[in-house]
Structure formats: structure tokens, C-alpha cells
Design a protein around this motif. Structure first.
Motif, PDB file in Angstrom:
ATOM      1  N   GLU A 202       0.839  -1.203   0.000  1.00  0.00           N
ATOM      2  CA  GLU A 202       0.000   0.000   0.000  1.00  0.00           C
ATOM      3  C   GLU A 202       0.875   1.254   0.000  1.00  0.00           C
ATOM      4  O   GLU A 202       0.619   2.211  -0.729  1.00  0.00           O
ATOM      5  CB  GLU A 202      -0.914  -0.009   1.222  1.00  0.00           C
ATOM      6  N   GLY A 203       1.933   1.233   0.819  1.00  0.00           N
ATOM      7  CA  GLY A 203       2.850   2.368   0.848  1.00  0.00           C
ATOM      8  C   GLY A 203       3.558   2.564  -0.474  1.00  0.00           C
ATOM      9  O   GLY A 203       3.749   3.698  -0.934  1.00  0.00           O
ATOM     10  N   LEU A 204       3.948   1.471  -1.112  1.00  0.00           N
ATOM     11  CA  LEU A 204       4.617   1.539  -2.409  1.00  0.00           C
ATOM     12  C   LEU A 204       3.720   2.205  -3.446  1.00  0.00           C
ATOM     13  O   LEU A 204       4.150   3.097  -4.181  1.00  0.00           O
ATOM     14  CB  LEU A 204       4.986   0.120  -2.860  1.00  0.00           C
ATOM     15  N   ALA A 205       2.472   1.780  -3.518  1.00  0.00           N
ATOM     16  CA  ALA A 205       1.544   2.311  -4.515  1.00  0.00           C
ATOM     17  C   ALA A 205       1.223   3.781  -4.276  1.00  0.00           C
ATOM     18  O   ALA A 205       1.011   4.545  -5.223  1.00  0.00           O
ATOM     19  CB  ALA A 205       0.264   1.484  -4.520  1.00  0.00           C
ATOM     20  N   LYS A 206       1.201   4.202  -3.014  1.00  0.00           N
ATOM     21  CA  LYS A 206       0.801   5.574  -2.685  1.00  0.00           C
ATOM     22  C   LYS A 206       1.957   6.565  -2.720  1.00  0.00           C
ATOM     23  O   LYS A 206       1.771   7.740  -3.023  1.00  0.00           O
ATOM     24  CB  LYS A 206       0.160   5.608  -1.294  1.00  0.00           C
ATOM     25  N   ARG A 207       3.163   6.105  -2.385  1.00  0.00           N
ATOM     26  CA  ARG A 207       4.265   7.048  -2.159  1.00  0.00           C
ATOM     27  C   ARG A 207       5.290   7.102  -3.277  1.00  0.00           C
ATOM     28  O   ARG A 207       6.204   7.929  -3.237  1.00  0.00           O
ATOM     29  CB  ARG A 207       4.970   6.710  -0.836  1.00  0.00           C
ATOM     30  N   TYR A 208       5.170   6.215  -4.275  1.00  0.00           N
ATOM     31  CA  TYR A 208       6.138   6.254  -5.363  1.00  0.00           C
ATOM     32  C   TYR A 208       5.426   6.570  -6.668  1.00  0.00           C
ATOM     33  O   TYR A 208       4.385   5.981  -6.986  1.00  0.00           O
ATOM     34  CB  TYR A 208       6.879   4.923  -5.484  1.00  0.00           C
ATOM     35  N   ALA A 209       6.006   7.502  -7.434  1.00  0.00           N
ATOM     36  CA  ALA A 209       5.418   7.914  -8.712  1.00  0.00           C
ATOM     37  C   ALA A 209       5.961   7.021  -9.830  1.00  0.00           C
ATOM     38  O   ALA A 209       7.070   7.234 -10.330  1.00  0.00           O
ATOM     39  CB  ALA A 209       5.741   9.373  -8.985  1.00  0.00           C
ATOM     40  N   PHE A 210       5.176   6.026 -10.211  1.00  0.00           N
ATOM     41  CA  PHE A 210       5.565   5.140 -11.301  1.00  0.00           C
ATOM     42  C   PHE A 210       5.376   5.850 -12.635  1.00  0.00           C
ATOM     43  O   PHE A 210       4.461   6.663 -12.794  1.00  0.00           O
ATOM     44  CB  PHE A 210       4.708   3.876 -11.288  1.00  0.00           C
ATOM     45  N   PRO A 211       6.211   5.548 -13.629  1.00  0.00           N
ATOM     46  CA  PRO A 211       5.968   6.074 -14.979  1.00  0.00           C
ATOM     47  C   PRO A 211       4.593   5.587 -15.458  1.00  0.00           C
ATOM     48  O   PRO A 211       4.317   4.380 -15.410  1.00  0.00           O
ATOM     49  CB  PRO A 211       7.088   5.456 -15.810  1.00  0.00           C
ATOM     50  N   PRO A 212       3.714   6.472 -15.884  1.00  0.00           N
ATOM     51  CA  PRO A 212       2.304   6.118 -16.107  1.00  0.00           C
ATOM     52  C   PRO A 212       2.063   4.966 -17.071  1.00  0.00           C
ATOM     53  O   PRO A 212       1.128   4.177 -16.881  1.00  0.00           O
ATOM     54  CB  PRO A 212       1.688   7.418 -16.654  1.00  0.00           C
ATOM     55  N   THR A 213       2.878   4.857 -18.120  1.00  0.00           N
ATOM     56  CA  THR A 213       2.630   3.822 -19.131  1.00  0.00           C
ATOM     57  C   THR A 213       3.729   2.755 -19.141  1.00  0.00           C
ATOM     58  O   THR A 213       3.914   2.064 -20.139  1.00  0.00           O
ATOM     59  CB  THR A 213       2.520   4.458 -20.527  1.00  0.00           C
ATOM     60  N   ALA A 214       4.428   2.621 -18.053  1.00  0.00           N
ATOM     61  CA  ALA A 214       5.563   1.697 -17.990  1.00  0.00           C
ATOM     62  C   ALA A 214       5.116   0.248 -17.936  1.00  0.00           C
ATOM     63  O   ALA A 214       3.975  -0.071 -17.581  1.00  0.00           O
ATOM     64  CB  ALA A 214       6.418   2.007 -16.761  1.00  0.00           C
ATOM     65  N   THR A 215       6.038  -0.629 -18.287  1.00  0.00           N
ATOM     66  CA  THR A 215       5.895  -2.061 -18.011  1.00  0.00           C
ATOM     67  C   THR A 215       6.850  -2.398 -16.869  1.00  0.00           C
ATOM     68  O   THR A 215       8.034  -2.068 -16.931  1.00  0.00           O
ATOM     69  CB  THR A 215       6.246  -2.910 -19.240  1.00  0.00           C
ATOM     70  N   MET A 216       6.308  -3.022 -15.837  1.00  0.00           N
ATOM     71  CA  MET A 216       7.113  -3.370 -14.669  1.00  0.00           C
ATOM     72  C   MET A 216       7.277  -4.879 -14.573  1.00  0.00           C
ATOM     73  O   MET A 216       6.306  -5.624 -14.683  1.00  0.00           O
ATOM     74  CB  MET A 216       6.467  -2.846 -13.385  1.00  0.00           C
ATOM     75  N   VAL A 217       8.507  -5.317 -14.347  1.00  0.00           N
ATOM     76  CA  VAL A 217       8.789  -6.720 -14.071  1.00  0.00           C
ATOM     77  C   VAL A 217       8.939  -6.876 -12.561  1.00  0.00           C
ATOM     78  O   VAL A 217       9.811  -6.253 -11.953  1.00  0.00           O
ATOM     79  CB  VAL A 217      10.068  -7.197 -14.782  1.00  0.00           C
TER      80      VAL A 217
END
Length: 334
Positions: free
Chosen positions: A156-171
Motif C-alpha cells: 500500500e505504501g509503495l503504490a501511494k508514495r512512489y510515482a511510477f511512470p504512467p505507461t511503464a511495463t514493470m517486471v
């Protein structure tokens, strides 16, 4: 600051209190008391316990505020004790049971022997922890439940506090059942995800992602991160992975990630980051378990993470505190 005698005797008492807590979790006492108070004899019948012995444990649990007396010989569950219910949203029951599981309990008790020769007494008796769990389905289920519960607050903290690149693919490297990946994808609806883990974990992950309606935005790839990881993605997440391995193996994993990632990609490491001072920190507590259970597994400081990343041609760029003793380390190509 507590007097040294208080600190030492308090630590001795902690062992007894944990034993009572483990008994409460193993016998499912919170579940049995969920709908109201019970006489100790009736509770013993439901829990499959010896009533006189149970009465003594309940007395200790009452002193901890987890149950309270509700008339002569009867006990009720407190609000604090509801966290031990199996159906509680933030239940800690599986976590307590995992730490009290026979092999893990053995490892903690044998920590002096481990420190004497630098080799885990757990590994000597049971082999590598993941091989041991693979051979013991009941323990494996406990461990998976423990990891899921531990990851919930961090995710939950990861999703709320880190700005992921909006259209990225994450492994999600060694992503387990897929709960972290699912949370990130739900929070970032334009992202796509790849869960990468061993073959025997893959089916669990596929079921999780399908149940979360994420099958079209994700895929599950089986493999070994010491050989290679899926190439060509923007973000590589290593959540509670590196602390299982010594420095040499960590560098191998990170080099494989560095080789696979896009030129402008990033690596995210979700772990405890140990402070440099002498203040208490959850990561220091966890490190005692890592020392007991793994050969080479360890929690690390910011400087130690930076040194590992540097050997893989990566540079530490940011540390985000997530709470619950965990941090997110961001690294990018040098």
C-alpha cells in the motif's frame, strides 16, 4: 532510557509472552472467542486443549491485553486481540505461527551456534529455506501467508508514495503470488506488468492476477533470476529479494537486471534500510532472523545497497520511506 536490568529482564519476559502469543495463534483462540466470552473449559474443548494449562496461558494473555476476564473462569477477546482472528483485515495470526514454526523456532534458538562458526544452524539441519518449504507444504502455506501479510502494508505504501511512470511495463522479479504487482497495476491503470518467478510459483500468480481482473494487463514468466530476467522493460522491482542472498549473489541478480532493462529504466528495491545509528529499528530485528535462517542473507544500510548497485553499473538515486520498517530504493543506470 530503561535501566539495563529492566531491558534485560524485559527481553527474557518477551520470550514467555511470545510463547503465549504463539499458543493463542496455533489454537485459534481469537477465532473461538470472536462471538463472545467463553468459559475456559468450553474454550479448551473447542480449541482441543488441556483446560488447566490453557487457563495459565489465558492469564498471561490477559496481562498482555489480548483477552480479559468475563466472569469466574471465563474470558473474552479484546479489541487488541482481534488482530489474532483469522478473518481480521490485518490479521497477524499467520505471521506469528510462521515465526513459531518448528524449523524457524529451532533456528532462533541455535543463533549462538550460528554466530560461533558463521554458518546457519538452520541450513545445516534443514537445507536452504526454500527447498525446505517446498518439501513441507504445511510450512510453505504458513510462509506464503506470512509473506502476504507482511507485504500488505508495504505494498500500500509503495503504490501511494512512489510515482511510477504512467505507461511503464514493470517486471516484478521473484514476485510470488502477485499481490504486489496487482496493487501497483490497480493504482496505475495504464501500466502493464510481468511477474517473474520459479515455475512452481507461476500458477499461483496467474490465479491471483486473473482473480484481480488483470490477466489482460499482465503475464507470468517462469525462470531463474541467476540466469536471466525478462528483457526490455522500464521498471524492475525486487521486493524482499536481495536480503536473502550474500553480496556476490546480489550482484549477479542486479547485473542480470541491468542487462535486461531499457536504457532509461529503473530498478526498485523494497527492503529494510538499516540506519547507521544505534537506535532500534525493525530491520535490525529481522536481520537476526536472516542471520539464523540463511547463509549470507542480511539486511543492509543505504551505503551497502549503494555499493552493491555500483558493482552492477547502477546508481542509487532515491530512498523513499514506506513505514513498517521498510523503504523503497530507486536506482538507475550509471
Amino acid at each position: 532510557m530503561p535501566h539495563s536490568d529492566e531491558l534485560l529482564w524485559g527481553a527474557l519476559g518477551d520470550i514467555s509472552r511470545f510463547a503465549a502469543l504463539l499458543t493463542m495463534a496455533e489454537l485459534g483462540l481469537a477465532d473461538h472467542l470472536a462471538h463472545g466470552p467463553l468459559d475456559t473449559s468450553e474454550l479448551a474443548v473447542r480449541a482441543g486443549a488441556n483446560a488447566p494449562a490453557l487457563r495459565r496461558v489465558l492469564r498471561e494473555l490477559a496481562s498482555m491485553g489480548l483477552v480479559r476476564t468475563a466472569g469466574p473462569g471465563a474470558y473474552d477477546l479484546t479489541e487488541k486481540g482481534t488482530a489474532l482472528r483469522s478473518d481480521a483485515p490485518d490479521s497477524v495470526r499467520s505471521s506469528i505461527r510462521m515465526l513459531g514454526e518448528e524449523s524457524f523456532w529451532y533456528a532462533i534458538g541455535m543463533l549462538p551456534a550460528t554466530v560461533r562458526d558463521g554458518s546457519s544452524a538452520f541450513v545445516k539441519r534443514y537445507g536452504h529455506v526454500y527447498d525446505h518449504l517446498a518439501k513441507n507444504p504445511a510450512s510453505s502455506r504458513l510462509f506464503n501467508d506470512y509473506m502476504t501479510a507482511r507485504a500488505a502494508a508495504l505494498t500500500e505504501g509503495l503504490a501511494k508514495r512512489y510515482a511510477f511512470p504512467p505507461t511503464a511495463t514493470m517486471v516484478d522479479v521473484a514476485g510470488g503470488k502477485g499481490h504486489i504487482l496487482a496493487t501497483v497495476l490497480h493504482a496505475n491503470p495504464q501500466m502493464r506488468g510481468i511477474l517473474f518467478d520459479l515455475e512452481h510459483v507461476a500458477d499461483h500468480a496467474r490465479r491471483t492476477l486473473a482473480a484481480e481482473s488483470l490477466a489482460e494487463r499482465s503475464e507470468v514468466v517462469a525462470g531463474d533470476f541467476f540466469a536471466e530476467v525478462p528483457a526490455g522493460s522500464d521498471v524492475y522491482l525486487l521486493a524482499s529479494v536481495l536480503h536473502n542472498w550474500d553480496d556476490e549473489d546480489c550482484v549477479k541478480i542486479l547485473r542480470n537486471v541491468r542487462k535486461a532493462m531499457n536504457p532509461d529504466g529503473r530498478v526498485l528495491i523494497l527492503e529494510a534500510v538499516l540506519p547507521d545509528d544505534e537506535e532500534p529499528h525493525l530491520g535490525k530485528d529481522i536481520d537476526m532472523r536472516m542471520l539464523a535462517i540463511f547463509n549470507g542473507g542480511t539486511e543492509r544500510s543505504r551505503d551497502e545497497f549503494a555499493a552493491l548497485l555500483s558493482q552492477a553499473d547502477l546508481a542509487l538515486t532515491e530512498v523513499v520511506e514506506l513505514g513498517s520498517g521498510a523503504s523503497l530504493i530507486e536506482a538507475r543506470p550509471r
